[in-house]
Motif scaffolding. Structure first.
Motif, PDB file in Angstrom:
ATOM      1  N   UNK A 221      -4.832 -13.108  22.585  1.00  0.00           N
ATOM      2  CA  UNK A 221      -3.903 -11.993  23.354  1.00  0.00           C
ATOM      3  C   UNK A 221      -4.969 -11.005  23.420  1.00  0.00           C
ATOM      4  N   UNK A 222      -5.772 -10.381  22.572  1.00  0.00           N
ATOM      5  CA  UNK A 222      -6.471  -9.340  22.406  1.00  0.00           C
ATOM      6  C   UNK A 222      -7.712  -9.527  23.476  1.00  0.00           C
ATOM      7  N   UNK A 223      -8.308 -10.576  23.214  1.00  0.00           N
ATOM      8  CA  UNK A 223      -9.518 -10.993  24.085  1.00  0.00           C
ATOM      9  C   UNK A 223      -8.973 -11.157  25.649  1.00  0.00           C
ATOM     10  N   UNK A 224      -7.875 -11.359  25.834  1.00  0.00           N
ATOM     11  CA  UNK A 224      -7.302 -11.525  27.417  1.00  0.00           C
ATOM     12  C   UNK A 224      -7.425 -10.103  27.806  1.00  0.00           C
ATOM     13  N   UNK A 228      -9.414  -8.761  30.985  1.00  0.00           N
ATOM     14  CA  UNK A 228      -8.961  -8.017  32.159  1.00  0.00           C
ATOM     15  C   UNK A 228      -9.170  -6.552  32.328  1.00  0.00           C
ATOM     16  N   UNK A 229      -9.666  -6.088  31.338  1.00  0.00           N
ATOM     17  CA  UNK A 229      -9.879  -4.555  31.377  1.00  0.00           C
ATOM     18  C   UNK A 229     -11.527  -4.221  31.035  1.00  0.00           C
ATOM     19  N   UNK A 230     -12.653  -5.403  31.420  1.00  0.00           N
ATOM     20  CA  UNK A 230     -13.779  -5.460  30.789  1.00  0.00           C
ATOM     21  C   UNK A 230     -14.759  -4.164  31.198  1.00  0.00           C
ATOM     22  N   UNK A 316      -8.296  -2.261  17.694  1.00  0.00           N
ATOM     23  CA  UNK A 316      -8.771  -0.770  18.069  1.00  0.00           C
ATOM     24  C   UNK A 316      -9.412  -0.654  19.431  1.00  0.00           C
ATOM     25  N   UNK A 317      -9.906  -1.773  19.968  1.00  0.00           N
ATOM     26  CA  UNK A 317     -10.457  -1.755  21.442  1.00  0.00           C
ATOM     27  C   UNK A 317      -9.515  -1.403  22.221  1.00  0.00           C
ATOM     28  N   UNK A 318      -8.274  -2.221  21.869  1.00  0.00           N
ATOM     29  CA  UNK A 318      -7.156  -2.178  22.857  1.00  0.00           C
ATOM     30  C   UNK A 318      -6.684  -0.712  22.867  1.00  0.00           C
ATOM     31  N   UNK A 319      -6.349  -0.202  21.881  1.00  0.00           N
ATOM     32  CA  UNK A 319      -5.933   1.068  21.783  1.00  0.00           C
ATOM     33  C   UNK A 319      -6.759   2.344  22.465  1.00  0.00           C
ATOM     34  N   UNK A 320      -8.167   2.186  22.331  1.00  0.00           N
ATOM     35  CA  UNK A 320      -9.032   2.949  22.968  1.00  0.00           C
ATOM     36  C   UNK A 320      -9.367   2.676  24.529  1.00  0.00           C
TER      37      UNK A 320
END
Length: 453
Positions: A221-224, A228-230, A316-320
């Protein structure tokens, strides 16, 4: 409540002040250097040993022992803990979580290696071990072993083991699925009670099934979200590294205003997440079917890799990347906001909630086992049944406390538990280093011993 919270704030600042941070990270750095950067050089061997069968005495397989430890570590720290660290310490806190995880791999190796070396067989024929045993037998300081066992029991009751996990499950089920808090607390209590009656083998069996499944699902899920926001990934990493050494550069959108606070939050939450140095994982490692303390140490060393360096990083990446860290949300709600922004409102909320439910449930099981080990060391077999009743009772009421107080209490008891364990590791450093070098000297170019086939 305000007075209690103020006291906990003071205790947390003291426990996680420079002395303990230096002891934690310094121990990891020391063993990293003395063991030849083992977490890098011997990682392929560790991954290979993870699935190698061993006919030696023990209660569970090497993989099951690792999963039991991961069940206790992969929990709310990976979702709520990361969000709390980034909220209070800024994106730079994630960098210091990495440092805690990276050097923590060497610490985890050392403590789990000792756990197998000094383990014993109890009256039920089960393998028991952990810091209590290698402190008592290795250093000869029974008083220090008992102090560790008391702190471990406190963590099981009031720290990682119950309140943070139960609160996360109850809140998540209520927010995402509108399940009444009381209903969740009743169901959770019954499920926990049903599993822990079966002891370590049932806990290990449940963990072996749930941990890989839940971890892989959350990572995907995180990698998705990242995929999507690469385009936002480079800027996110740049902000994390810059904020680690100059938090003001992040724009003042977080409570922490100093580098020290970013370090404190990152290391404290990193340790909460991977538990390297706390002395918890050795209690699970001691039950492994293995003939070599070094080999189980290598397998257990991978825990912080999976927990902090992979799962916490993705959170953390998702949050930032999504900017959720600057929102008004906190804890699980902040992570849900990140997934809602990066994926979709409906899917994002459900992903975080389902992950929390599984992560927190398995952490409760793992820490119930750890607490039981501590009780058995202190009180013997007569303490087993009363302990289980008290633990289940705390699970039943765990959803009634406030989030801020829960994390403060968890931080305090976690730090207290780490100190006697780290002291013991340093006292036994010559054994750890000597035994490790002796084992590595027997390996051939394939990373196998002469008896490994």
């Amino acid at each position: 409540m305000q007075a209690i919270e103020s006291i906990l704030h003071t205790l947390s600042s003291w426990v996680w002040g420079p002395p303990v941070l230096i002891l934690l990270v310094g121990t990891g750095i020391y063993f990293t250097v003395q063991l030849g950067f083992m977490q890098f050089m011997k990682l392929p061997l560790a991954l290979k040993l993870m699935f190698r069968k061993d006919d030696e005495q023990g209660d569970v397989s090497r993989f099951a022992a690792l999963c039991t430890a991961l069940a206790a570590t992969i929990g709310t720290g990976n979702i709520v803990g990361v969000a709390t660290a980034v909220k209070l310490g800024g994106p730079g806190a994630l960098f210091w979580m990495w440092m805690a995880g990276l050097f923590g791999m060497a610490t985890k190796y050392a403590e789990c290696m000792l756990a197998v070396k000094y383990r014993e067989t109890d009256d039920r024929g089960e393998k028991v071990g952990g810091p209590m045993y290698y402190i008592a037998k290795g250093t000869g300081h029974m008083w220090l072993a008992k102090i560790f066992a008391v702190f471990a029991l406190m963590v099981a009751f009031f720290g990682i083991g119950t309140f943070p996990q139960v609160n996360a499950i109850v809140d998540g089920a209520n927010i995402a699925f509108s399940v009444p808090r009381e209903a969740t607390m009743v169901i959770l209590t019954l499920l926990v009670g049903a599993v822990i009656i079966g002891g370590v083998k049932r806990i290990a069996k449940v963990a072996s099934a749930l941990v890989p499944t839940m971890a892989i699902g959350y990572v995907l899920a995180c990698l998705t979200l990242v995929g999507l926001n690469a385009s936002a990934v480079p800027a996110a990493f740049a902000l994390i590294f810059e904020s680690a050494f100059n938090p003001v550069a992040a724009g003042g959108g977080f409570a922490g205003a100093t580098v020290m606070y970013a370090i404190q939050m990152g290391i404290a939450r990193g340790v909460f997440s991977n538990e390297a140095g706390l002395g918890s994982a050795p209690m699970a490692a001691a039950a492994a079917k293995t003939k070599s303390p070094v080999e189980q140490g290598l397998v257990s060393m991978t825990g912080p890799l999976f927990d902090t360096l992979i799962i916490c990083t993705l959170t953390g990446l998702a949050l930032v990347m999504t900017g959720a860290w600057q929102s008004e949300f906190a804890g699980a709600a902040m992570t849900s906001s990140a997934f809602a922004t990066g994926l979709s409102a409906f899917i994002g909320e459900k992903v975080v909630t389902v992950a929390l439910l599984f992560f927190a449930f398995t952490t409760i099981l793992g820490w119930c086992y750890y607490g039981e080990r501590a009780v058995l060391f202190l009180a013997g077999e007569r303490g087993r049944t009363p302990y289980r009743w008290v633990f289940v009772s705390l699970v039943a009421v765990g959803g009634l406390l406030q989030l801020d107080m829960i994390w403060l209490l968890a931080d305090v008891v976690n730090g207290l538990m780490a100190v006697p364990n780290l002291i013991a590791l340093l006292l036994l450093r010559k054994e750890i280093i000597g035994d490790t070098k002796a084992y590595l000297a027997t390996l051939n170019w394939k990373g196998e011993t002469a008896t490994a086939g």
